[in-house]
Design a protein around this motif. Structure first.
Motif, PDB file in Angstrom:
ATOM      1  N   ARG A 143      63.483  66.916  24.058  1.00  0.00           N
ATOM      2  CA  ARG A 143      62.149  67.501  24.008  1.00  0.00           C
ATOM      3  C   ARG A 143      62.144  68.939  24.511  1.00  0.00           C
ATOM      4  O   ARG A 143      61.483  69.811  23.919  1.00  0.00           O
ATOM      5  N   HIS A 144      62.885  69.219  25.573  1.00  0.00           N
ATOM      6  CA  HIS A 144      62.799  70.532  26.215  1.00  0.00           C
ATOM      7  C   HIS A 144      64.019  71.419  25.958  1.00  0.00           C
ATOM      8  O   HIS A 144      63.963  72.618  26.241  1.00  0.00           O
ATOM      9  N   GLY A 145      65.087  70.833  25.445  1.00  0.00           N
ATOM     10  CA  GLY A 145      66.270  71.603  25.099  1.00  0.00           C
ATOM     11  C   GLY A 145      66.479  71.601  23.598  1.00  0.00           C
ATOM     12  O   GLY A 145      65.524  71.538  22.825  1.00  0.00           O
ATOM     13  N   HIS A 146      67.739  71.684  23.197  1.00  0.00           N
ATOM     14  CA  HIS A 146      68.068  71.623  21.776  1.00  0.00           C
ATOM     15  C   HIS A 146      69.400  70.893  21.649  1.00  0.00           C
ATOM     16  O   HIS A 146      70.426  71.357  22.140  1.00  0.00           O
ATOM     17  N   LEU A 147      69.374  69.723  21.020  1.00  0.00           N
ATOM     18  CA  LEU A 147      70.592  68.961  20.796  1.00  0.00           C
ATOM     19  C   LEU A 147      70.975  69.029  19.327  1.00  0.00           C
ATOM     20  O   LEU A 147      70.121  69.005  18.445  1.00  0.00           O
ATOM     21  N   HIS A 148      72.268  69.128  19.067  1.00  0.00           N
ATOM     22  CA  HIS A 148      72.772  69.264  17.703  1.00  0.00           C
ATOM     23  C   HIS A 148      74.184  68.699  17.656  1.00  0.00           C
ATOM     24  O   HIS A 148      74.722  68.228  18.658  1.00  0.00           O
ATOM     25  N   ASP A 149      74.787  68.727  16.467  1.00  0.00           N
ATOM     26  CA  ASP A 149      76.098  68.104  16.263  1.00  0.00           C
ATOM     27  C   ASP A 149      77.190  69.072  15.836  1.00  0.00           C
ATOM     28  O   ASP A 149      78.345  68.665  15.739  1.00  0.00           O
ATOM     29  N   THR A 150      76.855  70.322  15.549  1.00  0.00           N
ATOM     30  CA  THR A 150      77.833  71.191  14.882  1.00  0.00           C
ATOM     31  C   THR A 150      78.081  72.494  15.636  1.00  0.00           C
ATOM     32  O   THR A 150      77.209  73.023  16.336  1.00  0.00           O
ATOM     33  N   LEU A 151      79.299  72.992  15.464  1.00  0.00           N
ATOM     34  CA  LEU A 151      79.685  74.341  15.877  1.00  0.00           C
ATOM     35  C   LEU A 151      80.225  75.049  14.646  1.00  0.00           C
ATOM     36  O   LEU A 151      81.219  74.599  14.058  1.00  0.00           O
ATOM     37  N   THR A 152      79.570  76.137  14.246  1.00  0.00           N
ATOM     38  CA  THR A 152      80.007  76.917  13.100  1.00  0.00           C
ATOM     39  C   THR A 152      80.844  78.092  13.586  1.00  0.00           C
ATOM     40  O   THR A 152      80.397  78.878  14.431  1.00  0.00           O
ATOM     41  N   MET A 153      82.053  78.212  13.068  1.00  0.00           N
ATOM     42  CA  MET A 153      82.968  79.287  13.450  1.00  0.00           C
ATOM     43  C   MET A 153      82.905  80.365  12.384  1.00  0.00           C
ATOM     44  O   MET A 153      82.958  80.070  11.186  1.00  0.00           O
ATOM     45  N   LEU A 154      82.766  81.644  12.826  1.00  0.00           N
ATOM     46  CA  LEU A 154      82.561  82.757  11.908  1.00  0.00           C
ATOM     47  C   LEU A 154      83.492  83.909  12.255  1.00  0.00           C
ATOM     48  O   LEU A 154      83.964  84.027  13.392  1.00  0.00           O
ATOM     49  N   ASP A 155      83.744  84.779  11.262  1.00  0.00           N
ATOM     50  CA  ASP A 155      84.543  85.971  11.522  1.00  0.00           C
ATOM     51  C   ASP A 155      83.636  87.062  12.101  1.00  0.00           C
ATOM     52  O   ASP A 155      82.417  86.840  12.263  1.00  0.00           O
ATOM     53  N   PRO A 156      84.159  88.231  12.441  1.00  0.00           N
ATOM     54  CA  PRO A 156      83.327  89.263  13.077  1.00  0.00           C
ATOM     55  C   PRO A 156      82.133  89.727  12.251  1.00  0.00           C
ATOM     56  O   PRO A 156      81.161  90.244  12.804  1.00  0.00           O
ATOM     57  N   GLU A 157      82.206  89.549  10.924  1.00  0.00           N
ATOM     58  CA  GLU A 157      81.100  89.964  10.062  1.00  0.00           C
ATOM     59  C   GLU A 157      80.110  88.842   9.790  1.00  0.00           C
ATOM     60  O   GLU A 157      79.143  89.034   9.053  1.00  0.00           O
ATOM     61  N   GLY A 158      80.364  87.668  10.361  1.00  0.00           N
ATOM     62  CA  GLY A 158      79.449  86.551  10.170  1.00  0.00           C
ATOM     63  C   GLY A 158      79.774  85.664   9.003  1.00  0.00           C
ATOM     64  O   GLY A 158      78.949  84.811   8.622  1.00  0.00           O
ATOM     65  N   ASN A 159      80.971  85.811   8.403  1.00  0.00           N
ATOM     66  CA  ASN A 159      81.374  84.925   7.318  1.00  0.00           C
ATOM     67  C   ASN A 159      81.892  83.607   7.894  1.00  0.00           C
ATOM     68  O   ASN A 159      82.695  83.597   8.827  1.00  0.00           O
ATOM     69  N   GLU A 160      81.442  82.517   7.304  1.00  0.00           N
ATOM     70  CA  GLU A 160      81.782  81.195   7.829  1.00  0.00           C
ATOM     71  C   GLU A 160      83.262  80.888   7.641  1.00  0.00           C
ATOM     72  O   GLU A 160      83.810  81.058   6.550  1.00  0.00           O
ATOM     73  N   LEU A 161      83.900  80.430   8.719  1.00  0.00           N
ATOM     74  CA  LEU A 161      85.299  80.031   8.676  1.00  0.00           C
ATOM     75  C   LEU A 161      85.450  78.513   8.650  1.00  0.00           C
ATOM     76  O   LEU A 161      86.274  77.975   7.904  1.00  0.00           O
ATOM     77  N   LYS A 162      84.657  77.835   9.464  1.00  0.00           N
ATOM     78  CA  LYS A 162      84.801  76.390   9.589  1.00  0.00           C
ATOM     79  C   LYS A 162      83.582  75.833  10.320  1.00  0.00           C
ATOM     80  O   LYS A 162      82.983  76.502  11.157  1.00  0.00           O
ATOM     81  N   GLN A 164      82.319  69.230  13.555  1.00  0.00           N
ATOM     82  CA  GLN A 164      81.351  68.165  13.831  1.00  0.00           C
ATOM     83  C   GLN A 164      81.754  67.471  15.131  1.00  0.00           C
ATOM     84  O   GLN A 164      82.885  67.025  15.276  1.00  0.00           O
ATOM     85  N   SER A 165      80.837  67.381  16.083  1.00  0.00           N
ATOM     86  CA  SER A 165      81.128  66.758  17.368  1.00  0.00           C
ATOM     87  C   SER A 165      80.712  65.292  17.366  1.00  0.00           C
ATOM     88  O   SER A 165      79.718  64.919  16.734  1.00  0.00           O
ATOM     89  N   PRO A 166      81.443  64.438  18.085  1.00  0.00           N
ATOM     90  CA  PRO A 166      81.117  63.007  18.118  1.00  0.00           C
ATOM     91  C   PRO A 166      79.914  62.728  19.012  1.00  0.00           C
ATOM     92  O   PRO A 166      79.755  63.341  20.073  1.00  0.00           O
ATOM     93  N   ARG A 167      79.080  61.798  18.587  1.00  0.00           N
ATOM     94  CA  ARG A 167      77.932  61.388  19.396  1.00  0.00           C
ATOM     95  C   ARG A 167      78.405  60.359  20.421  1.00  0.00           C
ATOM     96  O   ARG A 167      78.586  59.181  20.087  1.00  0.00           O
ATOM     97  N   LEU A 168      78.599  60.797  21.653  1.00  0.00           N
ATOM     98  CA  LEU A 168      79.209  59.944  22.666  1.00  0.00           C
ATOM     99  C   LEU A 168      78.216  59.004  23.330  1.00  0.00           C
ATOM    100  O   LEU A 168      78.595  57.928  23.789  1.00  0.00           O
ATOM    101  N   TYR A 169      76.955  59.390  23.413  1.00  0.00           N
ATOM    102  CA  TYR A 169      75.977  58.577  24.136  1.00  0.00           C
ATOM    103  C   TYR A 169      75.370  57.501  23.250  1.00  0.00           C
ATOM    104  O   TYR A 169      75.313  56.330  23.619  1.00  0.00           O
TER     105      TYR A 169
END
Length: 378
Positions: free
Chosen positions: A72-91, A94-99
């Motif tokens: 409710r008060h934070g922000h939960l998500h599942d992904t980390l997007t890796m980008l190059d210095p210009e903002g082009n997507e590299l990869k 997906q993180s595992p839902r542990l709880y």
């Protein structure tokens, strides 16, 4: 009723109101223990930028019963997007839902918001909280600890938990020969921004430096950047904005847009990273250290807060699982020391690799192995 727990400790003093201290107070109070918490800061919990909730940290806080409040008060998500210095997507990772399958894996929250969530729970449970106060002396016998405080009061407790951070006063009291925190050769920069509507997961830009962004609320996100600095620096307040702009200069794309929006109203912090890892034991008699007081790490695995919460949960569990106090302390150390060594050791190694220009593949391999390891049950 937690019979073993309340046999060992009917009254507990918690010194430190960061994350680990309130976590211990919450779990103890939930199980019928009378808890006093003191924190040296008068304006307790008002300062701070964002807190990254790694899968380890998110799980630990959810295990403490805070899942709904975090979403409710934070922000939960599942992904980390890796980008190059210009903002082009590299990869996209997906993180595992542990709880729980219903609760996203990781995320972020503003530190004052996390503080309010934990403080509200402390008040609900009847924990006594005193701010602007800490201990001046701790004297123990076989049955308990006599504490005196900076406000002139005193009290006797069955157990004292030192959760007072990297420069712990409790640690100096009980382990005067313990090593001091050491500077690691990096400075962590943080800055707060409004979150673009389409940035729903974490992002990391890879250039000569790594620059990450963590969504940490419905409308907020924060930037983090690690700068390599051989000698521990001190930055004047007026230096922060031009210095951070300079560090971000090599990046283009969306990061350049964010850099160009920064002005004197942008909240910026720069903190030299220091670390400590105590060998066993983290306790003397009935006084025990948890969190950064025992194992302060760097942010490479984003797990410092989560490790403190894990300490709190495990400590209470072992006090409840064992009818002998010394056996409970040994069991606590058996569970926590190896994990502390893993998180602190691998975080420091990642920092050293960044400073030495190690190949990206080597750093990625260590990061992957570390994340897999800390996803294991604690």
């Amino acid at each position: 009723m937690a019979e073993n727990l309340t046999k060992h400790a009917k009254t507990v003093l918690v010194v430190g109101g960061g994350v680990g201290g309130p976590a211990a107070a919450i779990r103890l109070a939930e199980r019928g223990v009378k808890v006093d918490l003191v924190d040296i800061e008068e304006n307790w919990g008002a300062a701070g930028t964002g807190v990254t909730l790694s899968p380890l940290t998110a799980r630990a806080l959810c295990d403490l019963g805070l899942a709904d409040a975090l979403m409710r008060h934070g922000h939960l998500h599942d992904t980390l997007t890796m980008l190059d210095p210009e903002g082009n997507e590299l990869k996209v990772l997906q993180s595992p839902r542990l709880y729980s399958p219903d609760v996203p894996a990781e995320g972020g929250i503003m530190r004052p918001a996390l503080h309010r969530i934990m403080e509200n729970r402390l008040r609900e449970l009847g924990v006594s909280v005193r701010t602007g106060t800490t201990v001046t002396a701790l004297t123990q016998d076989g049955a308990g600890v006599d504490a005196t405080f900076t406000d002139g009061t005193s009290g006797r407790y069955d157990l004292v938990i030192g959760a007072d951070g990297l420069f712990s006063k409790v640690r100096r009291m009980i382990l005067p020969d313990a090593p001091a925190p050491r500077y690691t050769g990096q400075v962590c920069w943080r800055a707060q921004f409004r979150r673009p509507a389409d940035w729903n997961g974490a992002r990391m830009f890879f250039g000569d430096l790594k620059v990450g962004f963590t969504p940490c609320g419905p409308d907020d996100m924060y930037l983090y950047l690690l700068e390599n600095v051989t000698e521990k620096p001190f930055y004047e307040e007026n230096d922060l904005l031009p210095k951070l702009r300079e560090l971000l200069k090599p990046f283009g794309g969306p990061l350049a847009e964010i850099r160009d929006q920064m002005d004197e109203h942008t909240e910026i912090l720069a903190r030299p990273l220091e670390s400590i890892l105590l060998d066993a034991p983290w306790y003397v008699g009935r006084i025990i250290l948890i969190g950064d007081a025992a194992h302060a790490t760097t942010p490479h695995l984003a797990s410092g807060a989560g490790m403190a919460v894990e300490d709190a949960i495990v400590l209470v569990d072992e006090l409840d699982n064992n009818d002998d106090f010394d056996a409970a302390m040994h069991a606590f150390m058996a569970r926590r020391l190896p994990r502390g060594a893993l998180v602190v050791g691998n975080s420091l190694k990642l920092g050293e690799m960044e400073q030495n220009g190690a190949p990206a593949a080597e750093m990625s391999a260590l990061m992957g192995a570390s994340l897999k390891a800390i996803a294991e049950p604690y």
